[in-house]
Design a protein around this motif. Sequence first.
Motif, PDB file in Angstrom:
ATOM      1  N   ILE A 481      17.360 -21.300 -37.097  1.00  0.00           N
ATOM      2  CA  ILE A 481      16.825 -20.354 -36.122  1.00  0.00           C
ATOM      3  C   ILE A 481      17.933 -19.626 -35.365  1.00  0.00           C
ATOM      4  CG2 ILE A 481      15.459 -20.209 -33.988  1.00  0.00           C
ATOM      5  CD1 ILE A 481      13.700 -22.386 -35.035  1.00  0.00           C
ATOM      6  N   VAL A 482      19.076 -20.265 -35.216  1.00  0.00           N
ATOM      7  CA  VAL A 482      20.158 -19.721 -34.398  1.00  0.00           C
ATOM      8  C   VAL A 482      20.529 -18.282 -34.749  1.00  0.00           C
ATOM      9  CG1 VAL A 482      22.649 -19.949 -34.032  1.00  0.00           C
ATOM     10  CG2 VAL A 482      21.155 -21.909 -33.670  1.00  0.00           C
ATOM     11  N   PRO A 487      19.878 -11.225 -32.166  1.00  0.00           N
ATOM     12  CA  PRO A 487      19.164  -9.958 -32.407  1.00  0.00           C
ATOM     13  C   PRO A 487      17.864  -9.844 -31.629  1.00  0.00           C
ATOM     14  CG  PRO A 487      19.960 -10.882 -34.478  1.00  0.00           C
ATOM     15  CD  PRO A 487      20.164 -11.929 -33.433  1.00  0.00           C
ATOM     16  N   LEU A 488      17.110 -10.938 -31.546  1.00  0.00           N
ATOM     17  CA  LEU A 488      15.836 -10.889 -30.836  1.00  0.00           C
ATOM     18  C   LEU A 488      16.055 -10.708 -29.339  1.00  0.00           C
ATOM     19  CD1 LEU A 488      12.791 -11.092 -30.834  1.00  0.00           C
ATOM     20  CD2 LEU A 488      12.992 -13.589 -30.818  1.00  0.00           C
ATOM     21  N   ALA A 489      17.033 -11.414 -28.781  1.00  0.00           N
ATOM     22  CA  ALA A 489      17.309 -11.282 -27.343  1.00  0.00           C
ATOM     23  C   ALA A 489      17.752  -9.862 -27.000  1.00  0.00           C
ATOM     24  CB  ALA A 489      18.374 -12.287 -26.925  1.00  0.00           C
ATOM     25  N   LEU A 490      18.591  -9.262 -27.823  1.00  0.00           N
ATOM     26  CA  LEU A 490      19.042  -7.896 -27.575  1.00  0.00           C
ATOM     27  C   LEU A 490      17.894  -6.908 -27.701  1.00  0.00           C
ATOM     28  CD1 LEU A 490      22.457  -7.896 -29.479  1.00  0.00           C
ATOM     29  CD2 LEU A 490      22.116  -7.809 -27.004  1.00  0.00           C
ATOM     30  N   LYS A 540      22.817 -17.771 -22.967  1.00  0.00           N
ATOM     31  CA  LYS A 540      22.624 -16.377 -22.565  1.00  0.00           C
ATOM     32  C   LYS A 540      21.514 -15.724 -23.376  1.00  0.00           C
ATOM     33  CE  LYS A 540      25.131 -11.997 -22.105  1.00  0.00           C
ATOM     34  NZ  LYS A 540      26.439 -11.317 -22.282  1.00  0.00           N
ATOM     35  N   GLU A 541      21.526 -15.943 -24.692  1.00  0.00           N
ATOM     36  CA  GLU A 541      20.500 -15.327 -25.543  1.00  0.00           C
ATOM     37  C   GLU A 541      19.123 -15.889 -25.233  1.00  0.00           C
ATOM     38  OE1 GLU A 541      23.334 -16.525 -26.571  1.00  0.00           O
ATOM     39  OE2 GLU A 541      24.417 -14.843 -27.483  1.00  0.00           O
ATOM     40  N   HIS A 548      11.916 -12.152 -21.039  1.00  0.00           N
ATOM     41  CA  HIS A 548      11.022 -11.119 -21.561  1.00  0.00           C
ATOM     42  C   HIS A 548       9.901 -11.701 -22.418  1.00  0.00           C
ATOM     43  CE1 HIS A 548      14.802  -9.053 -20.604  1.00  0.00           C
ATOM     44  NE2 HIS A 548      14.044  -8.026 -20.320  1.00  0.00           N
ATOM     45  N   SER A 549       9.638 -12.994 -22.269  1.00  0.00           N
ATOM     46  CA  SER A 549       8.553 -13.638 -23.012  1.00  0.00           C
ATOM     47  C   SER A 549       7.375 -13.910 -22.087  1.00  0.00           C
ATOM     48  CB  SER A 549       9.030 -14.969 -23.620  1.00  0.00           C
ATOM     49  OG  SER A 549      10.031 -14.761 -24.580  1.00  0.00           O
ATOM     50  N   PRO A 550       6.160 -13.750 -22.565  1.00  0.00           N
ATOM     51  CA  PRO A 550       4.985 -14.109 -21.755  1.00  0.00           C
ATOM     52  C   PRO A 550       4.864 -15.627 -21.663  1.00  0.00           C
ATOM     53  CG  PRO A 550       4.309 -13.439 -23.958  1.00  0.00           C
ATOM     54  CD  PRO A 550       5.778 -13.196 -23.892  1.00  0.00           C
ATOM     55  N   PRO A 551       4.096 -16.153 -20.701  1.00  0.00           N
ATOM     56  CA  PRO A 551       3.879 -17.607 -20.634  1.00  0.00           C
ATOM     57  C   PRO A 551       3.243 -18.126 -21.916  1.00  0.00           C
ATOM     58  CG  PRO A 551       3.152 -16.530 -18.615  1.00  0.00           C
ATOM     59  CD  PRO A 551       3.450 -15.441 -19.595  1.00  0.00           C
TER      60      PRO A 551
END
Length: 822
Positions: A481-482, A487-490, A540-541, A548-551
Amino acid sequence: MDKHSVIHESVRVLSITVSLVGFLEASAMFPSFWPATEQQRILEQVRSILSEGFMVAVETASSTVRSAVTPDYGLRDWRRYARRYAADGRPLGAMLLQEAFMRFVKVCATSLVGAQNFTDDELLDDYMNGVGIARSHDEAEITLVNCITEIIADQIQLLEDGSDYLQLGSPLQQKLNFSVKAYALIGYLQCVTLSGSAANSEDFLGWLEDTLMDQNQMSCLKLATATLKSIAIVARMSLNGASSGSRSLLRYIIEGGLPTRPSSSIAARCLAQVLGVLSQDAIITTLYSLGNVLSPGSGSENIYNSQLVAESFGHGNVVATFSQRRNDSVTSLSVDSEEGNVPYRSVIQAIVTIATNSHDEKISALAQSMLLQKIGKVGVAVDAYIIKETAALSLSTGQTEFQLLLKFYDRIYWDGIINGHSNITNAVQSAMTYLSVTLTRDSPLHRTYLVHLLESIVNKGDATDFDSERQKDMVFAPNDIVPLLKPLALLVSSERPTAEGCEGVAGYDQVLSLLFRDAWFNLAVHGISFSSDVAQKYHKELCSLATHSPPLVSEDRMEMLESDVELNTILRRGMGAQRLIEQKKMLIAEIPIRESEIKRLNYPKAVFLNAALLVECLRVSSGNCTKILNYFRDPALATAEMAGCMSAIAEKIVSDYLSLTLSGKRELFSVPFLSKELASFFVACCHRIERVQNVAVLCANKIIKECPSALCAKHSLFALLELLTVMWSSCLEEELDEFEWKSSFTSPMAIAKVDLPDNYSFRKKTLDNLLERATAWVTTVMNIAPLDIKGLLQAVRLLLKWAHLSLKVTIDWGLLKVMAEV
């Protein structure tokens, strides 16, 4: 003539030279000082001065000054001046004088098109983009154009005649020579655009092509830029010129060597500009011509199966191809070096630039397919560059091609891991990072990419991944997953926050919200907890992603009896006795006070709590500790063990936030921000679900106990008082309206809004509890508040006492606001 006289004469010549250089440079800065007739007279006068004899005398004087050893003080000054000129990259001599003169000539030509304030690059770019300055010219200006044309033609001829001499000169002299030629070409280009009859465009194209094929001259970026852009500009003036220019630029990209990367980029852009005026067939033919360069005959044994390439852009045989390369050490050595890859990089960049500038999805798709079919035909380093460049190309393709490219990236990344090709894996990471920072939310490809990344995380460890032995061995390994985290965080952090969701999580539909939840669940399944090595290394990521994630609870199931925890299949992934023990150990390590409740949890609930703990602990870093309240609305928390564990998690979240506030290191966690969080907890104290109220009271108690100054701020204090007014109004509705009930109430200052059930007994109970807690909170804070705040708190305490005596007391907001301002 004696030695002293020779030195004196040399100094006199150099004095004249320096004066002329200064005059010409100053004149080039203010060409509009003279009208066209005066400019022509100056040009002719200086041209007559710069005769062959004078230029020889200048070179002789410069050499004499540099080599003389006499102790004459005047000569020593001139030797110092000469060293300063040389240190500045402008050796004192005849070529410096030629450069100053040609710069003035170029500026005179530029002034005729009304572009005195433009730099050379800006002027050339405007011409390339089809921007021209139309104006009429009088007889004097036409005569000046003819004069400039003649001077530049003589200068070009002089440079060509002395090319052998200049090649033997010093690098600084060559640099001045190239600068002279660059000014000459730009000046002549102005003459071509001003008057086609005055300037021989055929001769001009001949000079440009001669320069284009000389690698020594093209090594100078200034001259290379002027040459390439001039070819593109002249080529766009006619259809025949466009065909000829495109062939010249294509030949240069393929055979010219492209000694510098900037010139490679400029050449590609110029070729794309020229092809823009030709037919689509010409563009496709050029792309195939460039693509053939990436197909050396010696590499035919490494070509992928054409059918697999057509189906999946060539990633089906990556393993086989990499294995073949490992045994072909000679080929790999010759093409994997940086020097050997320069032509290939230039060709790849040209293909991408041409396809992108065509603004045609079909041509971009063709270019993408062509490039990916070349994977494995040259070398690993070239493959890596193709991977990077296709990311830029994909922005101009359709969604189908974009999705295929993403699948190709995923497959070739793991093939690179297997074969130990770090440059391939790094290239894939660079390509995905580029897409993340480039795609905006209004792009049609943004959602496609976001869904792909989330699904890639969700699918790791799925039963459908058991098709290969590698995936069986690496199942539930966090390293799977790493690579997707950055990319997803950016991608999600580049989105602008909305007005309603300051954390930027608003706007996700049900599909995306479900994917976010499943992604976090799968992170927990893979053993990634807040204290794990992966979470610490990629803190950080993960923080950016959590922000930016919903609950992790579904809004759709809030009113249902069955929770998503019992139905979600991701929470059951890898379920087994050993993995249940591991999940419980991770949970106990974070909230040891709930060990007894944790031991009674089943596997899905343990995974759910670990995921919630991970995402909410990370979310604290963004300055939010109230999202945890959303979890208590889920039916899964109806059981005692789940409610107890989640309450402990909520307490831990608030403790982490308070520790950041009390440390005083970050402004985001200062008391004014904590006051807003406390106000949100006050609102939750009036929630229609009782367990949400209980947790909100618990969190508010903790904040006021450890940081009582948070209640002294206006935002939290007024929110508390407004909530009392709102709850009193909601209870009064029972007497005012007998036939319908109001479910939503907003406070007078619009700080607080609550949704309440139609149970008036519940409303009165909530008001009584809030009055009791508010009185205790204000009393606690008043004992330690400073004098300027204590008066306001005393007034609040008095109002709360009145409210206890009678629910029909209306709080005097005007008095409180005046006291607060004072």
